[in-house]
Design a protein around this motif. Structure first.
Motif, PDB file in Angstrom:
ATOM      1  N   LEU A  53       0.861  -1.183   0.000  1.00  0.00           N
ATOM      2  CA  LEU A  53       0.000   0.000   0.000  1.00  0.00           C
ATOM      3  C   LEU A  53       0.898   1.233   0.000  1.00  0.00           C
ATOM      4  N   PHE A  54       1.271   1.656  -1.196  1.00  0.00           N
ATOM      5  CA  PHE A  54       2.230   2.744  -1.355  1.00  0.00           C
ATOM      6  C   PHE A  54       1.587   4.104  -1.084  1.00  0.00           C
ATOM      7  N   GLY A  55       0.499   4.398  -1.751  1.00  0.00           N
ATOM      8  CA  GLY A  55      -0.176   5.680  -1.596  1.00  0.00           C
ATOM      9  C   GLY A  55      -1.317   5.780  -2.581  1.00  0.00           C
ATOM     10  N   SER A  56      -2.192   6.748  -2.354  1.00  0.00           N
ATOM     11  CA  SER A  56      -3.354   6.889  -3.231  1.00  0.00           C
ATOM     12  C   SER A  56      -3.846   8.329  -3.180  1.00  0.00           C
ATOM     13  N   GLY A  57      -4.391   8.785  -4.303  1.00  0.00           N
ATOM     14  CA  GLY A  57      -4.989  10.113  -4.329  1.00  0.00           C
ATOM     15  C   GLY A  57      -4.250  11.079  -5.229  1.00  0.00           C
ATOM     16  N   ASN A  58      -4.473  12.349  -4.977  1.00  0.00           N
ATOM     17  CA  ASN A  58      -3.931  13.431  -5.788  1.00  0.00           C
ATOM     18  C   ASN A  58      -2.490  13.726  -5.397  1.00  0.00           C
ATOM     19  N   ILE A  59      -1.557  13.462  -6.304  1.00  0.00           N
ATOM     20  CA  ILE A  59      -0.142  13.661  -5.997  1.00  0.00           C
ATOM     21  C   ILE A  59       0.236  15.141  -5.974  1.00  0.00           C
ATOM     22  N   ASN A  60      -0.703  16.003  -6.307  1.00  0.00           N
ATOM     23  CA  ASN A  60      -0.476  17.445  -6.231  1.00  0.00           C
ATOM     24  C   ASN A  60      -1.284  18.090  -5.103  1.00  0.00           C
ATOM     25  N   SER A  61      -1.769  17.264  -4.193  1.00  0.00           N
ATOM     26  CA  SER A  61      -2.616  17.772  -3.120  1.00  0.00           C
ATOM     27  C   SER A  61      -1.815  18.581  -2.099  1.00  0.00           C
ATOM     28  N   ASN A  62      -2.467  19.536  -1.479  1.00  0.00           N
ATOM     29  CA  ASN A  62      -1.856  20.313  -0.403  1.00  0.00           C
ATOM     30  C   ASN A  62      -1.904  19.586   0.930  1.00  0.00           C
ATOM     31  N   ILE A  63      -2.673  18.493   0.984  1.00  0.00           N
ATOM     32  CA  ILE A  63      -2.856  17.781   2.238  1.00  0.00           C
ATOM     33  C   ILE A  63      -2.553  16.298   2.057  1.00  0.00           C
ATOM     34  N   MET A  64      -1.804  15.759   3.001  1.00  0.00           N
ATOM     35  CA  MET A  64      -1.460  14.340   2.988  1.00  0.00           C
ATOM     36  C   MET A  64      -1.886  13.713   4.315  1.00  0.00           C
ATOM     37  N   PHE A  65      -2.532  12.554   4.227  1.00  0.00           N
ATOM     38  CA  PHE A  65      -2.904  11.797   5.415  1.00  0.00           C
ATOM     39  C   PHE A  65      -1.887  10.669   5.609  1.00  0.00           C
ATOM     40  N   LEU A  66      -1.467  10.482   6.845  1.00  0.00           N
ATOM     41  CA  LEU A  66      -0.448   9.474   7.140  1.00  0.00           C
ATOM     42  C   LEU A  66      -0.978   8.477   8.163  1.00  0.00           C
ATOM     43  N   LYS A  67      -1.136   7.217   7.720  1.00  0.00           N
ATOM     44  CA  LYS A  67      -1.536   6.112   8.587  1.00  0.00           C
ATOM     45  C   LYS A  67      -0.305   5.331   9.025  1.00  0.00           C
ATOM     46  N   GLU A  68      -0.525   4.337   9.885  1.00  0.00           N
ATOM     47  CA  GLU A  68       0.616   3.540  10.351  1.00  0.00           C
ATOM     48  C   GLU A  68       0.984   2.447   9.350  1.00  0.00           C
ATOM     49  N   SER A  69       0.030   1.598   9.004  1.00  0.00           N
ATOM     50  CA  SER A  69       0.319   0.465   8.113  1.00  0.00           C
ATOM     51  C   SER A  69      -0.983  -0.034   7.501  1.00  0.00           C
ATOM     52  N   PRO A  70      -0.897  -0.862   6.460  1.00  0.00           N
ATOM     53  CA  PRO A  70      -2.123  -1.387   5.840  1.00  0.00           C
ATOM     54  C   PRO A  70      -2.906  -2.277   6.800  1.00  0.00           C
TER      55      PRO A  70
END
Length: 222
Positions: free
Chosen positions: A66-83
């Motif tokens: 689970l590398f990442g998902s969503g808009n790679i130009n977003s101003n906001i990033m959510f960070l979880k611990e693990s899949p």
């Protein structure tokens, strides 16, 4: 080691040398990590690299990375611990009970589609016992740092106390930093509860809602 055993070992080594074996310097695998390799400046190439990573034992247990998902130009990033187990099985974020709750937090409170923000994990592979060790975090650290460098978010939303500890190495009580904007170089950090914690502790949903309203206000000013 006894003298007799030493002599037998030396005899064996000399025999191997006589038939063509050569001895070089010992290889140091302990320090072999992603910091010794220049990571690609293209996020798709970085993702391919991470999907083929076997730096730690977690790679043995994963179905997917689970590398990442969503808009790679977003101003906001959510960070979880693990899949989670569900995420690992279907190779997607926002699945399972905690994933659905996070989706609702983003879409119903922040009022934006999940596709417009970027989400990733501090550790990219599932842990069989849900225990994330420092070595797992360290092996993924360069990947996460590169993701942040490439996405260039202005705000990092950290989901949960353990993620905050791993990311910052700060031991401040989570109750003191939760919901507060913390400057971190060119990136602001704000922490709130992880969805799985809220499922176990529904009485904390009110505090999480307040945190999300702060995040929403920050997003509207970007």
């Amino acid at each position: 080691m006894t003298k007799n055993l030493q002599n037998k070992l030396l005899y064996h080594l000399n025999f191997l040398k006589s038939i063509g074996y050569e001895y070089g310097q010992n290889l140091n695998f302990k320090n072999s990590n992603t910091e010794q390799v220049r990571l690609p400046d293209d996020i798709k190439q970085l993702e391919e690299l991470v999907k083929n990573c076997h730096l730690c034992q977690l790679s043995k247990y994963r179905e997917n990375v689970l590398f990442g998902s969503g808009n790679i130009n977003s101003n906001i990033m959510f960070l979880k611990e693990s899949p989670t187990i569900s995420e690992d099985e279907v190779d997607a974020f926002y699945v399972g009970k905690s994933g659905e709750l996070l989706k609702n937090m983003i879409e119903k409170v922040l009022k934006v589609p999940c596709e417009t923000v970027y989400i990733t994990n501090i550790v990219k592979c599932i842990s069989p016992n849900s225990e994330i060790k420092a070595e797992h975090v360290n092996n993924c650290k360069a990947y996460l740092d590169k993701q942040i460098e490439l996405v260039k978010p202005k705000l990092l939303v950290i989901l949960g106390e353990s993620v905050y500890r791993h990311f910052t190495s700060d031991n401040t009580a989570f109750s003191e930093i939760r919901g507060k904007v913390i400057p971190n170089n060119d990136l602001d950090i704000i922490c709130t509860y992880e969805p799985s914690f809220l499922l176990r502790n529904p009485s904390s949903k009110g505090e999480a809602y307040e945190d999300l309203l702060k995040i929403k206000a920050i997003m509207e000013q970007m």
